[in-house]
Design an enzyme around this catalytic site. Structure first.
Site, PDB file in Angstrom:
ATOM      1  N   LEU A 134       0.902  -1.155   0.000  1.00 37.43           N
ATOM      2  CA  LEU A 134       0.000   0.000   0.000  1.00 37.43           C
ATOM      3  C   LEU A 134       0.935   1.197   0.000  1.00 37.43           C
ATOM      4  CD1 LEU A 134      -2.859  -0.960   2.471  1.00 37.43           C
ATOM      5  CD2 LEU A 134      -2.817  -1.073  -0.016  1.00 37.43           C
ATOM      6  N   PRO A 135       1.128   1.823  -1.148  1.00 40.58           N
ATOM      7  CA  PRO A 135       2.265   2.721  -1.382  1.00 40.58           C
ATOM      8  C   PRO A 135       2.158   4.107  -0.750  1.00 40.58           C
ATOM      9  CG  PRO A 135       0.870   2.641  -3.307  1.00 40.58           C
ATOM     10  CD  PRO A 135       0.295   1.655  -2.334  1.00 40.58           C
ATOM     11  N   CYS A 136       2.309   4.160   0.554  1.00 42.45           N
ATOM     12  CA  CYS A 136       2.286   5.446   1.244  1.00 42.45           C
ATOM     13  C   CYS A 136       3.449   6.328   0.810  1.00 42.45           C
ATOM     14  CB  CYS A 136       2.262   5.253   2.758  1.00 42.45           C
ATOM     15  SG  CYS A 136       3.553   4.185   3.399  1.00 42.45           S
ATOM     16  N   HIS A 137       4.513   5.732   0.260  1.00 44.14           N
ATOM     17  CA  HIS A 137       5.645   6.520  -0.232  1.00 44.14           C
ATOM     18  C   HIS A 137       5.262   7.371  -1.439  1.00 44.14           C
ATOM     19  CE1 HIS A 137       5.815   2.729  -2.522  1.00 44.14           C
ATOM     20  NE2 HIS A 137       6.327   3.465  -3.510  1.00 44.14           N
TER      21      HIS A 137
END
Length: 166
Positions: A134-137
């Site tokens: 889950l690409p919070c970056h």
């Protein structure tokens, strides 16, 4: 990706029972889960002692390794998200941000029909239990600045460069 969510009042994270590790170019990645789903992915300083993995964790290890090798842009795994209704809604929006692209905290707030919750989106983003997948970056400031990342801004910058987003 199959997202399984459980809404809680406390936002506590389900304890992973099985663990595995990926040596990445930006540090050791720990993947935790059960026999049904992945519950945690995070950068760690060292491995836990005496751990075993499950078939779900093994499959996730392979996918995350492929991501770091540049062979994977999307993930196909069951992920268990346990948090408040607000947190889960933010985390589900993270999954919609494609590889190689970014979104702002404001964009996420608007996507969950709560445009005034920009700071709360940032806080929920910071509590994402399944980083990378889950690409919070990929979530950045409205002005394009790199803001906040639990693994450190240098890792966020590396991940965005790896994906061609910077």
């Amino acid at each position: 990706m199959k997202i399984i969510s459980e809404i809680t009042k406390t936002g506590s994270i389900m304890e992973a029972l099985y663990f595995g590790y990926v040596e990445s170019p930006i540090g050791l990645v720990e993947i935790g889960g059960t026999f049904q789903a992945i519950t945690a992915i995070e950068f760690v300083a060292k491995r836990r002692k005496g751990v075993t993995d499950s078939p779900v964790v093994s499959a996730a290890l392979e996918q995350v390794s492929e991501y770091f090798l540049g062979k994977r842009k999307t993930f196909d795994m069951a992920v268990m998200l346990q948090g408040t209704a607000f947190q889960v809604s933010v985390w589900q929006q993270l999954a919609a941000v494609p590889f190689g692209e970014t979104a702002s905290y404001r964009t996420i707030a608007e996507a969950i029909d709560n445009p005034r919750a920009v700071r709360a989106v940032g806080a929920a983003n910071g509590r994402n239990p399944v980083s990378i997948v889950l690409p919070c970056h990929r979530i950045i400031g409205s002005n394009g600045s790199l803001t906040g990342y639990g693994g450190g801004l240098w890792r966020k910058e590396w991940l965005l460069n790896h994906e061609g987003a910077r």
